[in-house]
Each structure stands twice: as C-alpha cells, then as structure tokens.
Design a protein around this motif. Structure first.
Motif, short mmCIF file in Angstrom:
data_model
loop_
_atom_site.label_atom_id
_atom_site.label_comp_id
_atom_site.label_asym_id
_atom_site.label_seq_id
_atom_site.Cartn_x
_atom_site.Cartn_y
_atom_site.Cartn_z
N ALA A 1 0.87 -1.17 0.00
CA ALA A 1 0.00 0.00 0.00
C ALA A 1 0.90 1.22 0.00
O ALA A 1 1.98 1.19 0.58
CB ALA A 1 -0.92 0.01 1.23
N LYS B 1 -5.44 2.12 -8.42
CA LYS B 1 -6.10 0.88 -8.88
C LYS B 1 -5.43 0.30 -10.12
O LYS B 1 -5.27 -0.90 -10.24
CB LYS B 1 -7.57 1.15 -9.19
CG LYS B 1 -8.46 1.13 -8.01
CD LYS B 1 -9.91 1.27 -8.46
CE LYS B 1 -10.84 1.20 -7.28
NZ LYS B 1 -12.23 1.34 -7.67
N ARG C 1 -2.58 -2.34 -9.92
CA ARG C 1 -2.82 -3.69 -9.41
C ARG C 1 -2.38 -4.76 -10.41
O ARG C 1 -1.86 -5.79 -10.02
CB ARG C 1 -4.28 -3.87 -9.04
CG ARG C 1 -4.65 -3.07 -7.82
CD ARG C 1 -6.09 -3.23 -7.43
NE ARG C 1 -6.32 -2.39 -6.24
CZ ARG C 1 -7.49 -2.02 -5.84
NH1 ARG C 1 -8.57 -2.41 -6.49
NH2 ARG C 1 -7.62 -1.26 -4.77
N ILE D 1 -4.17 -3.46 6.87
CA ILE D 1 -5.11 -2.41 6.46
C ILE D 1 -5.08 -1.26 7.47
O ILE D 1 -5.07 -0.08 7.10
CB ILE D 1 -6.53 -2.98 6.30
CG1 ILE D 1 -6.57 -4.05 5.20
CG2 ILE D 1 -7.56 -1.88 6.05
CD1 ILE D 1 -6.16 -3.59 3.82
N ARG E 1 -4.23 2.65 6.80
CA ARG E 1 -5.16 3.74 7.15
C ARG E 1 -4.47 4.78 8.02
O ARG E 1 -4.74 5.97 7.92
CB ARG E 1 -6.39 3.18 7.85
CG ARG E 1 -7.31 2.48 6.88
CD ARG E 1 -8.58 2.03 7.57
NE ARG E 1 -9.45 1.40 6.59
CZ ARG E 1 -10.32 0.45 6.89
NH1 ARG E 1 -10.44 0.03 8.14
NH2 ARG E 1 -11.07 -0.08 5.96
N SER F 1 -6.33 4.82 1.24
CA SER F 1 -7.66 4.25 1.03
C SER F 1 -7.49 2.89 0.37
O SER F 1 -6.37 2.47 0.06
CB SER F 1 -8.48 5.17 0.12
OG SER F 1 -8.01 5.08 -1.22
N GLU F 2 -8.59 2.19 0.11
CA GLU F 2 -8.49 0.89 -0.55
C GLU F 2 -7.92 1.02 -1.96
O GLU F 2 -7.37 0.06 -2.50
CB GLU F 2 -9.82 0.16 -0.55
CG GLU F 2 -10.86 0.75 -1.47
CD GLU F 2 -12.15 -0.04 -1.47
OE1 GLU F 2 -12.63 -0.35 -2.57
OE2 GLU F 2 -12.67 -0.35 -0.39
N ASP F 3 -8.03 2.19 -2.57
CA ASP F 3 -7.45 2.41 -3.90
C ASP F 3 -5.92 2.41 -3.86
O ASP F 3 -5.29 2.26 -4.90
CB ASP F 3 -7.93 3.74 -4.49
CG ASP F 3 -9.40 3.69 -4.87
OD1 ASP F 3 -9.95 2.57 -5.01
OD2 ASP F 3 -10.00 4.76 -5.02
N VAL G 1 -4.11 0.23 -2.15
CA VAL G 1 -3.65 -1.11 -1.75
C VAL G 1 -3.58 -2.01 -2.98
O VAL G 1 -4.51 -2.04 -3.78
CB VAL G 1 -4.60 -1.71 -0.70
CG1 VAL G 1 -4.15 -3.11 -0.29
CG2 VAL G 1 -4.71 -0.81 0.52
#
Length: 187
Positions: free
Chosen positions: A48, A54, A57, A163, A167, A172-174, A176
C-alpha cells in the motif's frame, strides 16, 4: 476493526488535523526486534502506498524479499520478481537505526531517491511482518507499507493489521495492491 486499530486511527486523525501529508505519525517501534530471527526469505503479499492506484494492481507480480545481515552489521535487502520471461532483481543496504527494527536505506544516488527509512512495525518472525517505508525524491514524500509472509498463508487478523497500518498513513483501498498469484511463480 479492532479496538487498538480504532484507537490508533482516532489518535492519528486528531494529529493529522495539524500536520501536512509529509509529516504523518509513525507507529511505535518494536522494543524487542530481533534481526537474527527476522532475516531470511519473505513473500511480499501486499503493498500500500501514497503513489499506488487501482491501475497498478495488474502490474504487481508475486515476488520475494530476502534480508541478510552482512559482516558489517548492515542488512542486505534483495528482491526478485518475474516479469515476462525474465527475473528482475534489485537490492538495498539497510543501516540499523537508533531504534529496534528501524533502518536507513543506503541508496545509490543514481536511483533518483534522496534518502529512505524502513521500520519493521510488527512481526512474529515465523509467519508475517509489517513494514513501513518513507522515501523522499526531492521534496516528495513516498510512503508505503508492506505485508510480508514466510508462506502464502497468514495468521488470522494479519490482513486487518496491514489495512490498519495503511489507514494510519492516510491510504484508502485504492492505494492497496495485492499480487495476482494465479499461475505465477517467483524467481
């Protein structure tokens, strides 16, 4: 999210209100870090970072990182990843810092990176490790976290710790990425 992660997140958000992105708080140091137990081969199971998106990935392939203490007491960090039909490798020398599990990265100036630090945030030495890295390229701070495993199987709760660490760094999840292990092999 566990109570410790929630507490860290709340404290981090309060501190962040008065700070810039370049001065994010770091998690506490491991007071009992043992390099002799940490060294060896690790699989990189997740990354991350503030520069990941994204679309990155699909670029991450499974890879390994090996830590080995040399005769000078420094640590050789070597990584290897299959790309197309060739094995790409890269390495750095880690110089132990003033805190347990903290290292300064001795980088070649030609790499375009001015300086860097790596901190082992958490590990059980036998199955997982969480790393936090800060690098600076000119005035840009590049922050990343890594989820390492001795195998592809992690103990319960490890992914949540990864995670939570991300944080804390404002990811954000984008931000990772996980390697696509379907049909892939490491070098």
């Amino acid at each position: 999210m566990g109570p410790l992660c929630l507490l860290w997140l709340l404290l981090t958000l309060r501190v962040l209100q008065a700070q810039t992105p370049n001065s994010l708080p770091k998690p506490p140091y491991m007071q009992s870090f043992q390099m002799d137990q940490f060294q060896g081969e690790w699989f990189v199971l997740g990354l991350a970072g503030n520069t990941f998106r994204k679309e990155h990935r699909a670029l991450l392939k499974p890879f390994t990182t090996t830590f080995e203490v040399n005769k000078d007491g420094h640590v050789l960090m070597s990584s290897a990843m299959m790309r197309a039909q060739r094995c790409d490798t890269w390495s750095y020398i880690l110089v132990p810092g003033t805190q347990p599990g903290q290292f300064t990265v001795d980088r070649n100036r030609a790499s375009g990176v001015d300086r860097g630090e790596i901190q082992v945030v958490n590990t059980d030495y036998t199955s997982f490790a969480l790393l936090l890295a800060h690098r600076w390229a000119g005035s840009q701070a590049i922050i990343s976290t890594s989820l390492l495993g001795r195998s592809w199987v992690l103990p319960p709760g490890t992914l949540g710790k990864f995670i939570c660490l991300g944080r804390m760094q404002g990811f954000s999840e984008d931000n990772v990425v996980f390697p696509d292990v379907t049909g892939q092999v490491t070098c």
